[in-house]
Every structure is written in structure tokens, then in C-alpha cells.
Design an enzyme around this catalytic site. Sequence first.
Site, PDB file in Angstrom:
ATOM      1  N   ALA A  52       0.804  -1.225   0.000  1.00  0.00           N
ATOM      2  CA  ALA A  52       0.000   0.000   0.000  1.00  0.00           C
ATOM      3  C   ALA A  52       0.836   1.272   0.000  1.00  0.00           C
ATOM      4  O   ALA A  52       0.319   2.349  -0.291  1.00  0.00           O
ATOM      5  CB  ALA A  52      -0.938   0.007   1.208  1.00  0.00           C
ATOM      6  N   TYR A  53       2.120   1.193   0.327  1.00  0.00           N
ATOM      7  CA  TYR A  53       2.945   2.397   0.392  1.00  0.00           C
ATOM      8  C   TYR A  53       3.174   2.948  -1.012  1.00  0.00           C
ATOM      9  O   TYR A  53       3.771   2.276  -1.871  1.00  0.00           O
ATOM     10  CB  TYR A  53       4.293   2.104   1.048  1.00  0.00           C
ATOM     11  CG  TYR A  53       4.231   1.740   2.517  1.00  0.00           C
ATOM     12  CD1 TYR A  53       3.074   1.926   3.265  1.00  0.00           C
ATOM     13  CD2 TYR A  53       5.335   1.198   3.167  1.00  0.00           C
ATOM     14  CE1 TYR A  53       3.021   1.592   4.611  1.00  0.00           C
ATOM     15  CE2 TYR A  53       5.299   0.863   4.508  1.00  0.00           C
ATOM     16  CZ  TYR A  53       4.133   1.058   5.224  1.00  0.00           C
ATOM     17  OH  TYR A  53       4.090   0.716   6.552  1.00  0.00           O
TER      18      TYR A  53
END
Length: 318
Positions: A52-53
Site C-alpha cells: 500500500a505504500y
Amino acid sequence: MEHRRLGRTGLRVSSLGLGTMTWSRDTDDHEAADQLRDFVEAGGTLLDTSAAYADGGAEELLGTLLGDVVDRDDVVICTKAGVRRTPGGGVVDASRGALLDSLDASLRRLATDRVDLWLATPDPRTPLEETVSALRHAVQAGKARYVGLSNHAGWQVARAATLLEPDPGLAAVEAEYSLLQRGVEREVLPACSTLGVGLLAWSPLGRGVLTGKYRRTIPADSRAASAHLAGFVQPYLTADASGVVDAVVMAASGLDRTPLEVALAWVTSRPGVASAVVGARTAAQLRGALGVGDLRLPPEIVVALDDITTPAAGYPER
């Protein structure tokens, strides 16, 4: 840097982990390379990232540095899954299919055939049993060496550990833990201690607030001034938090160390903590954390910091 066993497993991780939440968004490839180089030279091994980063950008950037800045086999790669990208934005999804698809995508971005530690984030709409089945499959398929959870409650940790017994077992739980956030001490840490699960503490600096940088103003180049991270820092810019920061600053002054070092030393000395994950925007910021290994807080300072930050507990914990 000290290396510790992750819970009851044979996996050893550095007492500080390198967080990559800002990579490819606030931290460019040159700064990331400098961070990784300095971290490894200081004895660090644990690299913490997530699918998700930066929508996978952090993993992709890390993948470009493996083999160039550091040998893949010299580091422990931990990544997380549980947020699926859609045209409308991120959607929480820890279903079996979504998790396994996410892991395959992470491996492609990281340019590796396996991760050392793979964590699932919570999804209230998916039965925990299904999420755990994906964790087990990842180990059986050789795509993850160890598995764990991220930001789960104590009962979920206990349930997952039971479902994963005896093999592959639950290796780790990643949770926020600092002098400004000690909620894990009520149930998560006791569960981890009883079940032999290692704790990875994220945001050990109280989302940057415990460094003391926000005591008088909000620096223009800080997370609290960032459009996408201001909301992340804001919960700790309170009067109660300010009192804790003042105590950390006072302790640091007496020890001739920085508030950052005192805050980190407190977390890394807590029972059950295998590693404290530190994220920095620049290599210069990271260097300030890498010298904490030799700091052992005097008992009287530990007691004082504990007294002013102990979380309230009642029924049924007490």
C-alpha cells in the site's frame, strides 16, 4: 546494532527496522539508497514495506536497490497486504484471493522470489480463518518464509496463532507502540508474550512528535505540514502529548542525548519487542536514530516515563 529472535522463531531481526512508507513519494531514489546504505552499515537488517505504500512504489524502489546497494540475502524483507487498489481508491480486502494476488505483485515489484516476513492487515468483512489460510498457503508455496499480522486486536492474534499451529506458526505482530501509544500493553503484548510471537513496533517516535520538533511550531518540511500526512500526526499534537514530550526532552537533557534516542531506547527495551521500525524522509534524519544502540536508560528514568504514560486499564484487563 543488536539482533534479536523474532518471537520463538529462528528468524533474527535487527533491533531497529527501516521503514519505507515515504519512499518514492517524499523520499526519492537517491535518498532511499543513502538510507539503505547507512542502515546496513550500522548493522540493520529488517526492511519494512507494504504493497500500500505509494501504491506499490515503495516496494518497487526497494526492489531496484536490492543487489545494488545491498545483497538480497543480507536483509530481512517484511511486507504487508490487505488493501486492494481500485479506480476509486484503496479498498480493505484481506480475502484469500486478494491477499495472494497482492503477494505475487509485491514479489514482482521487489524483484525477489520470496519475502522473509509477510503480514496481513485487518479486514472486518473477511473471516479471520480465510485470511489465515492465505498466510499458510504463502509459506507452503515458498513465497513467504514467515507470516504474521499487522494492527490486529489481542483476540485476533490469539485466534490466528491457534489456527496456524503447529506449522507454520504466527511469527510476528506489527503494531503502533510508543510513549504516546501504549494500548498494545493491554492485550496484544500479553498475547504475543504467551504465544511466542514477536512484536514489531511501528511509529516508535509517536509519529515524529517525540523528537520534540513540534514543541513550538510545525516545521514547514515536517509530516505535520504535509498535505497527505498532516492527519497522521495531528492526533498527537495535544496538551497531554505535549507533557510527555516535555518529560522525554528533560530526560534527554540529563543524559546528554537527543529526545529521539530516549524515545527509541524506551521502546526497544520493552519486553517482547523484537524491533522498532523507524521511517525517515531523509538519510540525515535516519542517522539520528542509528546511534541509539548503546543507550540504556537508567531505571529511574524508565520508571518516570512509565508513570506518566501508563495506559488506563480496567475491566476485564483488571
